[in-house]
Write a protein that holds these residues in place. Sequence first.
Motif, PDB file in Angstrom:
ATOM      1  N   SER A   1       0.835  -1.197   0.000  1.00 42.26           N
ATOM      2  CA  SER A   1       0.000   0.000   0.000  1.00 42.26           C
ATOM      3  C   SER A   1       0.873   1.251   0.000  1.00 42.26           C
ATOM      4  O   SER A   1       1.927   1.295   0.643  1.00 42.26           O
ATOM      5  N   ALA A   2       0.420   2.248  -0.743  1.00 39.97           N
ATOM      6  CA  ALA A   2       1.152   3.519  -0.832  1.00 39.97           C
ATOM      7  C   ALA A   2       0.210   4.660  -0.479  1.00 39.97           C
ATOM      8  O   ALA A   2      -0.934   4.703  -0.947  1.00 39.97           O
ATOM      9  N   SER A   3       0.683   5.599   0.327  1.00 39.78           N
ATOM     10  CA  SER A   3      -0.110   6.763   0.687  1.00 39.78           C
ATOM     11  C   SER A   3      -0.168   7.732  -0.491  1.00 39.78           C
ATOM     12  O   SER A   3       0.858   8.005  -1.141  1.00 39.78           O
ATOM     13  N   VAL A   4      -1.357   8.254  -0.770  1.00 43.14           N
ATOM     14  CA  VAL A   4      -1.540   9.125  -1.934  1.00 43.14           C
ATOM     15  C   VAL A   4      -2.416  10.322  -1.581  1.00 43.14           C
ATOM     16  O   VAL A   4      -3.088  10.336  -0.539  1.00 43.14           O
ATOM     17  N   GLN A   5      -2.412  11.309  -2.477  1.00 41.39           N
ATOM     18  CA  GLN A   5      -3.277  12.474  -2.366  1.00 41.39           C
ATOM     19  C   GLN A   5      -4.117  12.589  -3.627  1.00 41.39           C
ATOM     20  O   GLN A   5      -3.689  12.159  -4.715  1.00 41.39           O
ATOM     21  N   SER A   6      -5.285  13.166  -3.497  1.00 37.91           N
ATOM     22  CA  SER A   6      -6.174  13.331  -4.641  1.00 37.91           C
ATOM     23  C   SER A   6      -5.578  14.265  -5.688  1.00 37.91           C
ATOM     24  O   SER A   6      -4.727  15.115  -5.387  1.00 37.91           O
ATOM     25  N   SER A   7      -6.009  14.074  -6.937  1.00 40.60           N
ATOM     26  CA  SER A   7      -5.619  14.935  -8.069  1.00 40.60           C
ATOM     27  C   SER A   7      -4.116  14.976  -8.269  1.00 40.60           C
ATOM     28  O   SER A   7      -3.546  16.010  -8.625  1.00 40.60           O
ATOM     29  N   THR A   8      -3.467  13.839  -8.039  1.00 34.67           N
ATOM     30  CA  THR A   8      -2.011  13.756  -8.169  1.00 34.67           C
ATOM     31  C   THR A   8      -1.638  12.562  -9.036  1.00 34.67           C
ATOM     32  O   THR A   8      -2.269  11.504  -8.947  1.00 34.67           O
ATOM     33  N   VAL A   9      -0.619  12.737  -9.872  1.00 31.64           N
ATOM     34  CA  VAL A   9      -0.094  11.644 -10.690  1.00 31.64           C
ATOM     35  C   VAL A   9       1.098  11.018  -9.970  1.00 31.64           C
ATOM     36  O   VAL A   9       1.987  11.734  -9.489  1.00 31.64           O
ATOM     37  N   TYR A  10       1.099   9.684  -9.905  1.00 29.69           N
ATOM     38  CA  TYR A  10       2.181   8.963  -9.231  1.00 29.69           C
ATOM     39  C   TYR A  10       2.872   8.014 -10.203  1.00 29.69           C
ATOM     40  O   TYR A  10       2.269   7.541 -11.172  1.00 29.69           O
ATOM     41  N   TYR A  11       4.138   7.733  -9.892  1.00 29.45           N
ATOM     42  CA  TYR A  11       4.972   6.845 -10.701  1.00 29.45           C
ATOM     43  C   TYR A  11       5.527   5.751  -9.800  1.00 29.45           C
ATOM     44  O   TYR A  11       5.886   6.010  -8.654  1.00 29.45           O
ATOM     45  N   TRP A  12       5.588   4.513 -10.333  1.00 29.58           N
ATOM     46  CA  TRP A  12       6.118   3.429  -9.499  1.00 29.58           C
ATOM     47  C   TRP A  12       6.791   2.357 -10.351  1.00 29.58           C
ATOM     48  O   TRP A  12       6.519   2.222 -11.548  1.00 29.58           O
ATOM     49  N   LYS A  13       7.726   1.664  -9.714  1.00 27.87           N
ATOM     50  CA  LYS A  13       8.419   0.556 -10.364  1.00 27.87           C
ATOM     51  C   LYS A  13       8.870  -0.432  -9.295  1.00 27.87           C
ATOM     52  O   LYS A  13       8.849  -0.127  -8.093  1.00 27.87           O
ATOM     53  N   VAL A  14       9.278  -1.613  -9.738  1.00 26.79           N
ATOM     54  CA  VAL A  14       9.741  -2.659  -8.829  1.00 26.79           C
ATOM     55  C   VAL A  14      11.094  -3.177  -9.308  1.00 26.79           C
ATOM     56  O   VAL A  14      11.252  -3.518 -10.487  1.00 26.79           O
TER      57      VAL A  14
ATOM     58  N   GLU B   1      21.796 -14.267  -5.877  1.00 23.85           N
ATOM     59  CA  GLU B   1      23.153 -14.036  -6.353  1.00 23.85           C
ATOM     60  C   GLU B   1      23.429 -12.563  -6.607  1.00 23.85           C
ATOM     61  O   GLU B   1      24.510 -12.207  -7.085  1.00 23.85           O
ATOM     62  N   GLY B   2      22.453 -11.716  -6.293  1.00 26.01           N
ATOM     63  CA  GLY B   2      22.650 -10.283  -6.477  1.00 26.01           C
ATOM     64  C   GLY B   2      22.255  -9.764  -7.842  1.00 26.01           C
ATOM     65  O   GLY B   2      22.403  -8.568  -8.116  1.00 26.01           O
ATOM     66  N   ASN B   3      21.756 -10.641  -8.735  1.00 21.38           N
ATOM     67  CA  ASN B   3      21.278 -10.181 -10.036  1.00 21.38           C
ATOM     68  C   ASN B   3      19.989  -9.382  -9.850  1.00 21.38           C
ATOM     69  O   ASN B   3      19.144  -9.727  -9.008  1.00 21.38           O
ATOM     70  N   THR B   4      19.816  -8.332 -10.646  1.00 16.16           N
ATOM     71  CA  THR B   4      18.625  -7.491 -10.509  1.00 16.16           C
ATOM     72  C   THR B   4      17.942  -7.290 -11.859  1.00 16.16           C
ATOM     73  O   THR B   4      18.551  -7.464 -12.929  1.00 16.16           O
ATOM     74  N   SER B   5      16.673  -6.910 -11.796  1.00 23.32           N
ATOM     75  CA  SER B   5      15.928  -6.521 -12.994  1.00 23.32           C
ATOM     76  C   SER B   5      14.980  -5.394 -12.633  1.00 23.32           C
ATOM     77  O   SER B   5      14.558  -5.257 -11.481  1.00 23.32           O
ATOM     78  N   ASP B   6      14.649  -4.576 -13.613  1.00 27.91           N
ATOM     79  CA  ASP B   6      13.839  -3.373 -13.423  1.00 27.91           C
ATOM     80  C   ASP B   6      12.530  -3.543 -14.179  1.00 27.91           C
ATOM     81  O   ASP B   6      12.520  -3.835 -15.379  1.00 27.91           O
ATOM     82  N   SER B   7      11.415  -3.330 -13.495  1.00 27.43           N
ATOM     83  CA  SER B   7      10.101  -3.533 -14.111  1.00 27.43           C
ATOM     84  C   SER B   7       9.770  -2.502 -15.170  1.00 27.43           C
ATOM     85  O   SER B   7       8.890  -2.726 -16.014  1.00 27.43           O
ATOM     86  N   GLY B   8      10.460  -1.350 -15.136  1.00 26.89           N
ATOM     87  CA  GLY B   8       9.981  -0.226 -15.921  1.00 26.89           C
ATOM     88  C   GLY B   8       8.953   0.547 -15.104  1.00 26.89           C
ATOM     89  O   GLY B   8       8.469   0.073 -14.074  1.00 26.89           O
ATOM     90  N   ILE B   9       8.606   1.734 -15.544  1.00 25.92           N
ATOM     91  CA  ILE B   9       7.790   2.649 -14.740  1.00 25.92           C
ATOM     92  C   ILE B   9       6.343   2.679 -15.218  1.00 25.92           C
ATOM     93  O   ILE B   9       6.077   2.795 -16.419  1.00 25.92           O
ATOM     94  N   PHE B  10       5.422   2.560 -14.274  1.00 22.36           N
ATOM     95  CA  PHE B  10       3.999   2.764 -14.514  1.00 22.36           C
ATOM     96  C   PHE B  10       3.587   4.092 -13.869  1.00 22.36           C
ATOM     97  O   PHE B  10       4.186   4.518 -12.887  1.00 22.36           O
ATOM     98  N   GLU B  11       2.553   4.711 -14.422  1.00 21.30           N
ATOM     99  CA  GLU B  11       2.009   5.930 -13.812  1.00 21.30           C
ATOM    100  C   GLU B  11       0.496   5.807 -13.682  1.00 21.30           C
ATOM    101  O   GLU B  11      -0.157   5.084 -14.456  1.00 21.30           O
TER     102      GLU B  11
END
Length: 227
Positions: A194-207, A213-223
């Motif tokens: 869960s993420a705290s939000v405010q009305s009439s605001t655009v948010y961006y998120w990724k995972v 083994e320390g390997n990573t991957s990036d989901s890309g950004i959703f808004e």
Amino acid sequence: MMRKLMLLSLLGFMVACGGDDTPPAPQGALLVFPEENSECTTGSNVNETLSQVTFRWNASKNTDNYTLSVVNLETNVPQNISTATTSASLSIAKGTPFAWSVTSRNSKSDQVAISETWLFYNAGAQTTYAPFPAQLVSPASGSTVQKDIANEVLLEWSGADVDNDIDTFEIFFSDVNPPTTSLGTTNTTTMEMSASVQSSTVYYWKVITTDLEGNTSDSGIFEFKVF
């Protein structure tokens, strides 16, 4: 009066027996190969960076044409090919994660049916693989959502890994792009936060997914926007 009743009865009979001229809609195809969340090792070598992979699926009802879509998850660049058969070959990058799906079409219908989307790694020289980029599920990118009574929105995603050794998911979230604020991490048993939000605001998120083994991957950004 009797003549009018007979005419109405005849018209009703004609409508009832006329049938439905709507063309049948195609059904979604069932994917076969490459298998879901797998390493594909059967590609034919093209050169040092490419191999040719043959994709296969089962025939779907009311379908006379299929479109295979294969997306490079590192670049988000798709490759598409149309065919009347249930297989198609594409040259794709080695050692790279991909997502693939099939769209079924019927030339007599405006409707289409899209299969499930499966992820796989096209085999390369490496012996270990980074996790697949997390698939962001909700809120959908570009959507407008309602916050709950606690002024929060639930972020949901899915994750997978060929080596089955995902350690953590780290969630980044903010009202600036790219998101730089970490909401924290979860393990493979929890793919929501869960993420705290405010009305009439655009948010961006990724995972960001990290394996043991320390390997990573990036989901890309959703808004998304909050009402």
